[in-house]
Design a protein around this motif. Sequence first.
Motif, PDB file in Angstrom:
ATOM      1  N   GLY A   1     -11.596 -38.842  85.473  1.00 15.17           N
ATOM      2  CA  GLY A   1     -11.330 -38.007  84.302  1.00 15.17           C
ATOM      3  C   GLY A   1      -9.875 -38.028  83.883  1.00 15.17           C
ATOM      4  N   GLY A   2      -8.968 -38.012  84.876  1.00 12.49           N
ATOM      5  CA  GLY A   2      -7.551 -38.052  84.551  1.00 12.49           C
ATOM      6  C   GLY A   2      -7.143 -39.372  83.925  1.00 12.49           C
ATOM      7  N   MET A   3      -7.735 -40.471  84.398  1.00 12.25           N
ATOM      8  CA  MET A   3      -7.428 -41.786  83.831  1.00 12.25           C
ATOM      9  C   MET A   3      -7.928 -41.888  82.395  1.00 12.25           C
ATOM     10  SD  MET A   3      -8.190 -44.379  86.994  1.00 12.25           S
ATOM     11  CE  MET A   3      -7.209 -44.334  88.491  1.00 12.25           C
ATOM     12  N   VAL A   4      -9.099 -41.310  82.130  1.00  7.86           N
ATOM     13  CA  VAL A   4      -9.634 -41.343  80.764  1.00  7.86           C
ATOM     14  C   VAL A   4      -8.699 -40.579  79.827  1.00  7.86           C
ATOM     15  CG1 VAL A   4     -11.525 -40.586  79.274  1.00  7.86           C
ATOM     16  CG2 VAL A   4     -12.025 -41.682  81.457  1.00  7.86           C
TER      17      VAL A   4
ATOM     18  N   GLU B   1      -5.748 -30.046  73.861  1.00  8.18           N
ATOM     19  CA  GLU B   1      -6.222 -29.717  75.211  1.00  8.18           C
ATOM     20  C   GLU B   1      -6.202 -30.940  76.147  1.00  8.18           C
ATOM     21  OE1 GLU B   1      -6.948 -26.771  76.316  1.00  8.18           O
ATOM     22  OE2 GLU B   1      -7.345 -25.529  74.571  1.00  8.18           O
ATOM     23  N   PRO B   2      -5.038 -31.552  76.367  1.00 10.60           N
ATOM     24  CA  PRO B   2      -4.995 -32.794  77.145  1.00 10.60           C
ATOM     25  C   PRO B   2      -5.308 -32.632  78.623  1.00 10.60           C
ATOM     26  CG  PRO B   2      -2.777 -32.036  76.670  1.00 10.60           C
ATOM     27  CD  PRO B   2      -3.699 -31.168  75.882  1.00 10.60           C
ATOM     28  N   THR B   3      -5.260 -31.413  79.169  1.00 14.96           N
ATOM     29  CA  THR B   3      -5.522 -31.245  80.601  1.00 14.96           C
ATOM     30  C   THR B   3      -6.823 -30.512  80.890  1.00 14.96           C
ATOM     31  OG1 THR B   3      -4.275 -29.157  80.723  1.00 14.96           O
ATOM     32  CG2 THR B   3      -3.046 -31.199  81.108  1.00 14.96           C
ATOM     33  N   VAL B   4      -7.627 -30.219  79.868  1.00 14.04           N
ATOM     34  CA  VAL B   4      -8.863 -29.473  80.100  1.00 14.04           C
ATOM     35  C   VAL B   4      -9.815 -30.294  80.962  1.00 14.04           C
ATOM     36  CG1 VAL B   4     -10.063 -30.314  78.027  1.00 14.04           C
ATOM     37  CG2 VAL B   4     -10.657 -28.080  78.981  1.00 14.04           C
TER      38      VAL B   4
ATOM     39  N   ASP C   1      -8.524 -31.812  87.502  1.00 10.34           N
ATOM     40  CA  ASP C   1      -8.183 -31.097  88.728  1.00 10.34           C
ATOM     41  C   ASP C   1      -6.659 -30.907  88.786  1.00 10.34           C
ATOM     42  OD1 ASP C   1      -6.870 -33.368  89.926  1.00 10.34           O
ATOM     43  OD2 ASP C   1      -8.805 -34.124  90.614  1.00 10.34           O
ATOM     44  N   PRO C   2      -6.158 -30.097  89.737  1.00  8.53           N
ATOM     45  CA  PRO C   2      -4.717 -29.789  89.766  1.00  8.53           C
ATOM     46  C   PRO C   2      -3.816 -31.012  89.852  1.00  8.53           C
ATOM     47  CG  PRO C   2      -5.908 -28.239  91.145  1.00  8.53           C
ATOM     48  CD  PRO C   2      -6.909 -29.280  90.708  1.00  8.53           C
ATOM     49  N   ILE C   3      -4.199 -32.023  90.625  1.00 10.11           N
ATOM     50  CA  ILE C   3      -3.367 -33.218  90.745  1.00 10.11           C
ATOM     51  C   ILE C   3      -3.341 -33.988  89.428  1.00 10.11           C
ATOM     52  CG2 ILE C   3      -3.135 -35.454  91.895  1.00 10.11           C
ATOM     53  CD1 ILE C   3      -4.225 -34.147  94.420  1.00 10.11           C
ATOM     54  N   GLN C   4      -4.500 -34.115  88.774  1.00 10.49           N
ATOM     55  CA  GLN C   4      -4.560 -34.808  87.485  1.00 10.49           C
ATOM     56  C   GLN C   4      -3.748 -34.066  86.432  1.00 10.49           C
ATOM     57  OE1 GLN C   4      -8.818 -34.812  87.119  1.00 10.49           O
ATOM     58  NE2 GLN C   4      -9.029 -36.882  87.949  1.00 10.49           N
ATOM     59  N   ARG C   5      -3.815 -32.725  86.444  1.00  7.99           N
ATOM     60  CA  ARG C   5      -3.033 -31.943  85.487  1.00  7.99           C
ATOM     61  C   ARG C   5      -1.538 -32.159  85.710  1.00  7.99           C
ATOM     62  NH1 ARG C   5      -6.737 -27.721  86.615  1.00  7.99           N
ATOM     63  NH2 ARG C   5      -5.133 -26.531  87.716  1.00  7.99           N
TER      64      ARG C   5
ATOM     65  N   ILE D   1      -0.555 -35.493  84.168  1.00  5.61           N
ATOM     66  CA  ILE D   1      -0.488 -35.437  82.707  1.00  5.61           C
ATOM     67  C   ILE D   1       0.748 -34.672  82.255  1.00  5.61           C
ATOM     68  CG2 ILE D   1      -1.617 -34.580  80.625  1.00  5.61           C
ATOM     69  CD1 ILE D   1      -2.944 -37.052  81.779  1.00  5.61           C
ATOM     70  N   ARG D   2       1.074 -33.595  82.950  1.00  7.31           N
ATOM     71  CA  ARG D   2       2.261 -32.825  82.583  1.00  7.31           C
ATOM     72  C   ARG D   2       3.523 -33.661  82.722  1.00  7.31           C
ATOM     73  NH1 ARG D   2       0.256 -27.746  86.179  1.00  7.31           N
ATOM     74  NH2 ARG D   2      -1.234 -26.877  84.700  1.00  7.31           N
ATOM     75  N   GLY D   3       3.611 -34.442  83.791  1.00  9.33           N
ATOM     76  CA  GLY D   3       4.762 -35.319  83.955  1.00  9.33           C
ATOM     77  C   GLY D   3       4.850 -36.334  82.834  1.00  9.33           C
ATOM     78  N   LEU D   4       3.701 -36.864  82.429  1.00 10.18           N
ATOM     79  CA  LEU D   4       3.663 -37.815  81.321  1.00 10.18           C
ATOM     80  C   LEU D   4       4.127 -37.155  80.024  1.00 10.18           C
ATOM     81  CD1 LEU D   4       2.894 -40.465  79.944  1.00 10.18           C
ATOM     82  CD2 LEU D   4       0.513 -39.672  79.913  1.00 10.18           C
ATOM     83  N   LEU D   5       3.685 -35.942  79.761  1.00 11.97           N
ATOM     84  CA  LEU D   5       4.077 -35.244  78.536  1.00 11.97           C
ATOM     85  C   LEU D   5       5.590 -35.039  78.484  1.00 11.97           C
ATOM     86  CD1 LEU D   5       1.282 -32.521  78.263  1.00 11.97           C
ATOM     87  CD2 LEU D   5       1.419 -34.716  77.088  1.00 11.97           C
ATOM     88  N   GLN D   6       6.163 -34.685  79.626  1.00  9.39           N
ATOM     89  CA  GLN D   6       7.617 -34.499  79.653  1.00  9.39           C
ATOM     90  C   GLN D   6       8.349 -35.798  79.339  1.00  9.39           C
ATOM     91  OE1 GLN D   6       7.740 -32.621  83.643  1.00  9.39           O
ATOM     92  NE2 GLN D   6       8.791 -30.920  82.658  1.00  9.39           N
TER      93      GLN D   6
END
Length: 240
Positions: free
Chosen positions: A128-131, A151-154, A157-161, A164-169
């Motif tokens: 899901g995180g890769m998608v 809603e990019p993190t909906v 799981d916590p690791i995937q979120r 994604i947060r690191g990528l957004l930054q």
Amino acid sequence: MLVATSLVKKRGEFVLGPVDVELDVGVSALLGANGAGKTTLMQLAAGLLRADGGSIECTAPRGAAGGVGYLPQDFAGPRRPRVRDYLRFVAWCRSGKGQQIREKDIDHALALVDLTERSASRIGSLSGGMVKRLGIAQALLGDPAVIILDEPTVGLDPIQRREIRGLLQRLGEDRSVLLSTHLSEDVASTADHVVALHAGRVVFTGSTRGLAGGSATGRPAAEAVERGLIALIEGRTAHA
């Protein structure tokens, strides 16, 4: 980078606006309860809806690429194509006389979202995180000045979120990133700026720390961000 001026959109009995906001380079969070108008505003910014009044424009520094990249909330991608083939198709759809999206641009987008090693994988085999990262990669094709993520993190799981947060930054270092989210952790850890909507109106625009009620430097706590948003919504509801 993204400027809305007296922006109005009517959808049945719901009216968004007038909205006046200006978002510069960095990560901005679009907040509000369900039905506040967040998706409508994002679709207007992405050019998927036409405004009934006012304007919303994307601008870029001279010499930089312009345009808007968009990730809808329900992005899943087709299951059978391979990652690179899917991005090639998206690149072909978006290329024209004014801009040619080439293989090196696909390579760059894959590298930004850390999917280079999965470029030959079928989309249906991705986590899901890769998608979600693939969805961001397709939004990045053409090097847009503004990235809009609904809603990019909906559902992650916590690791995937965290990934994604690191990528957004990283993306917010040289472009304007607008994301909607219901997760205060997303806002506290990634957003520099906040736009809060309630019943189609902007009820707050300012720094994330300003919403959280703090004056010190550094990122506010997620709980403080959530309290600030709830106080805004409850205050507006009480006076409605």
